[in-house]
Design an enzyme around this catalytic site. Sequence first.
Site, PDB file in Angstrom:
ATOM      1  N   PRO A  30       0.826  -1.223   0.000  1.00 44.90           N
ATOM      2  CG  PRO A  30      -0.016  -1.049   2.172  1.00 44.90           C
ATOM      3  CD  PRO A  30       0.727  -1.970   1.262  1.00 44.90           C
ATOM      4  CG  ASP A  31      -0.598   4.912  -1.965  1.00 44.50           C
ATOM      5  OD1 ASP A  31      -1.448   4.672  -1.081  1.00 44.50           O
ATOM      6  OD2 ASP A  31      -0.890   5.481  -3.028  1.00 44.50           O
ATOM      7  CG  PHE A  32       2.986   6.346   2.897  1.00 42.80           C
ATOM      8  CD1 PHE A  32       3.248   5.825   4.150  1.00 42.80           C
ATOM      9  CD2 PHE A  32       3.889   6.091   1.871  1.00 42.80           C
ATOM     10  CE1 PHE A  32       4.386   5.067   4.377  1.00 42.80           C
ATOM     11  CE2 PHE A  32       5.035   5.335   2.085  1.00 42.80           C
ATOM     12  CZ  PHE A  32       5.284   4.831   3.342  1.00 42.80           C
ATOM     13  NE  ARG A  33       1.527  12.154   2.801  1.00 41.75           N
ATOM     14  CZ  ARG A  33       2.694  11.518   2.943  1.00 41.75           C
ATOM     15  NH1 ARG A  33       3.092  10.657   2.034  1.00 41.75           N
ATOM     16  NH2 ARG A  33       3.461  11.745   3.994  1.00 41.75           N
ATOM     17  CD  GLN A  97       9.560  10.273  -1.928  1.00 44.92           C
ATOM     18  OE1 GLN A  97       8.979  10.871  -1.039  1.00 44.92           O
ATOM     19  NE2 GLN A  97       9.135  10.301  -3.180  1.00 44.92           N
ATOM     20  CG  ASN A  98       9.057   3.364  -2.798  1.00 47.28           C
ATOM     21  OD1 ASN A  98       8.467   4.301  -2.258  1.00 47.28           O
ATOM     22  ND2 ASN A  98       8.789   2.962  -4.017  1.00 47.28           N
ATOM     23  CG  ASP A 100       9.557  -1.377  -1.974  1.00 44.45           C
ATOM     24  OD1 ASP A 100      10.568  -1.189  -2.666  1.00 44.45           O
ATOM     25  OD2 ASP A 100       8.440  -0.873  -2.252  1.00 44.45           O
ATOM     26  CG  HIS A 115      12.455   8.064   3.086  1.00 44.31           C
ATOM     27  ND1 HIS A 115      11.207   8.326   2.576  1.00 44.31           N
ATOM     28  CD2 HIS A 115      13.062   9.269   3.209  1.00 44.31           C
ATOM     29  CE1 HIS A 115      11.059   9.631   2.397  1.00 44.31           C
ATOM     30  NE2 HIS A 115      12.176  10.227   2.769  1.00 44.31           N
ATOM     31  CB  CYS A 147      21.490  -5.420  20.683  1.00 40.59           C
ATOM     32  SG  CYS A 147      23.172  -5.703  20.152  1.00 40.59           S
ATOM     33  CB  SER A 188       1.648  12.590  -2.660  1.00 36.73           C
ATOM     34  OG  SER A 188       2.481  12.412  -1.526  1.00 36.73           O
TER      35      SER A 188
HETATM   36  P1  OAD Z   1       2.245   8.778  -1.153  1.00 41.46           P
HETATM   37  O1  OAD Z   1       1.295   7.740  -0.688  1.00 41.46           O
HETATM   38  O2  OAD Z   1       2.196  10.097  -0.480  1.00 41.46           O
HETATM   39  O3  OAD Z   1       2.017   9.027  -2.711  1.00 41.46           O
HETATM   40  C1  OAD Z   1       1.915   7.972  -3.615  1.00 41.46           C
HETATM   41  C2  OAD Z   1       1.247   8.514  -4.862  1.00 41.46           C
HETATM   42  O4  OAD Z   1       1.240   7.503  -5.840  1.00 41.46           O
HETATM   43  C3  OAD Z   1      -0.209   8.927  -4.616  1.00 41.46           C
HETATM   44  O5  OAD Z   1      -0.396  10.244  -5.106  1.00 41.46           O
HETATM   45  C4  OAD Z   1      -1.020   7.911  -5.416  1.00 41.46           C
HETATM   46  O6  OAD Z   1      -2.171   8.496  -5.986  1.00 41.46           O
HETATM   47  C5  OAD Z   1      -0.021   7.497  -6.482  1.00 41.46           C
HETATM   48  N1  OAD Z   1      -0.204   6.128  -6.995  1.00 41.46           N
HETATM   49  C6  OAD Z   1      -0.453   4.996  -6.272  1.00 41.46           C
HETATM   50  N2  OAD Z   1      -0.508   3.916  -7.075  1.00 41.46           N
HETATM   51  C7  OAD Z   1      -0.317   4.377  -8.350  1.00 41.46           C
HETATM   52  C8  OAD Z   1      -0.297   3.759  -9.638  1.00 41.46           C
HETATM   53  N3  OAD Z   1      -0.476   2.433  -9.785  1.00 41.46           N
HETATM   54  N4  OAD Z   1      -0.083   4.548 -10.716  1.00 41.46           N
HETATM   55  C9  OAD Z   1       0.092   5.885 -10.589  1.00 41.46           C
HETATM   56  N5  OAD Z   1       0.081   6.528  -9.398  1.00 41.46           N
HETATM   57  C10 OAD Z   1      -0.113   5.790  -8.285  1.00 41.46           C
HETATM   58  O7  OAD Z   1       3.701   8.135  -1.114  1.00 41.46           O
HETATM   59  P2  OAD Z   1       5.104   8.880  -1.216  1.00 41.46           P
HETATM   60  O8  OAD Z   1       5.017  10.126  -2.009  1.00 41.46           O
HETATM   61  O9  OAD Z   1       6.092   7.869  -1.601  1.00 41.46           O
HETATM   62  O10 OAD Z   1       8.126   8.535   4.440  1.00 41.46           O
HETATM   63  O11 OAD Z   1       5.338   9.265   0.314  1.00 41.46           O
HETATM   64  C11 OAD Z   1       6.504   9.912   0.685  1.00 41.46           C
HETATM   65  C12 OAD Z   1       6.898   9.535   2.085  1.00 41.46           C
HETATM   66  O12 OAD Z   1       5.793   9.737   2.974  1.00 41.46           O
HETATM   67  C13 OAD Z   1       7.204   8.056   2.286  1.00 41.46           C
HETATM   68  O13 OAD Z   1       8.508   7.698   1.878  1.00 41.46           O
HETATM   69  C14 OAD Z   1       7.029   7.888   3.762  1.00 41.46           C
HETATM   70  C15 OAD Z   1       5.732   8.637   3.923  1.00 41.46           C
HETATM   71  O14 OAD Z   1       5.462   9.147   5.166  1.00 41.46           O
HETATM   72  C16 OAD Z   1       8.515   8.135   5.652  1.00 41.46           C
HETATM   73  O15 OAD Z   1       7.958   7.246   6.249  1.00 41.46           O
HETATM   74  C17 OAD Z   1       9.709   8.878   6.193  1.00 41.46           C
END
Ligand code: OAD
Length: 243
Positions: A30-33, A97-98, A100, A115, A147, A188
Amino acid sequence: MYQEFVDLLRQSSYCVVLTGAGVSTPSGIPDFRSPTGLYSKYPQEIFDIDYFYSSPASFYSFCKEVLLPMIDAQPNLVHEFLAWLEERGYVKVVITQNIDGLHQKAGSKDVVELHGNISRFKCDKCGKLYDHNWVRRELEKKAVPHCLCGGLIRPDIVFFKESLPWEAVNMAEMHSLSCDLMVVMGSSLVVYPAASFPILAKKNGAKLVIINNSETGLDFLCDLKIEKDLVEFCSQVWKMFQS
Ligand code: OAD
């Protein structure tokens, strides 16, 4: 739009790709937002360093359920396409930023992890490194891994309120200042300093392309916004490169 992107890649002599969680959603992570992202189920503070130290058992329960399974995920077409582009010289480096490790699993060689990576763990007292298999085994027996020296073991990822690893930031800055094209995929672009790299690249004269299925924080800055699903877009573009 497909042809425009192919032309930009072909004309570029230094293309940097910045990726976010959206490149791994097709791998089942899953993504975050997004509406179904991690922050729709868990509070954002789960990635806060103060939360980790105040409730390590709760963090590790989340880690076991959500973060460690990322290590078993497989790369998807987007990761594979990026590795293919690097192998053929179209892409210089992937900054991600991933946490994984899927770019490396797909074959990308030059990857800057801003990250950290969830497969690595370390003692916060003596610095001893532990791998995820050891941590998994410990979590079968206890709520929090420690540890031999007694220190708390933490994942080698960046929590909110922590600095990013300086080597990764240096590399990302260097590539952002050197590139003539930056392509952002699946982010995002609201989390800094990661989102500052496209700004840096753009200020330094590079073209900026954003591929994301929804709005991002830097849409106003980009030369080309492709609002599409990444797998759909990359599979079309890959075919165009091969024909
Ligand atoms: P976000 O979840 O903020 O953004 C991911 C974006 O990808 C969203 O705008 C989705 O709409 C889009 N998306 C998802 N699946 C997609 C697909 N199949 N095709 C096209 N677009 C898609 O994730 P990040 O920007 O990576 O940091 O978040 C940045 C950081 O916030 C992460 O590294 C993490 C988080 O808090 C830490 O934990 C320090």
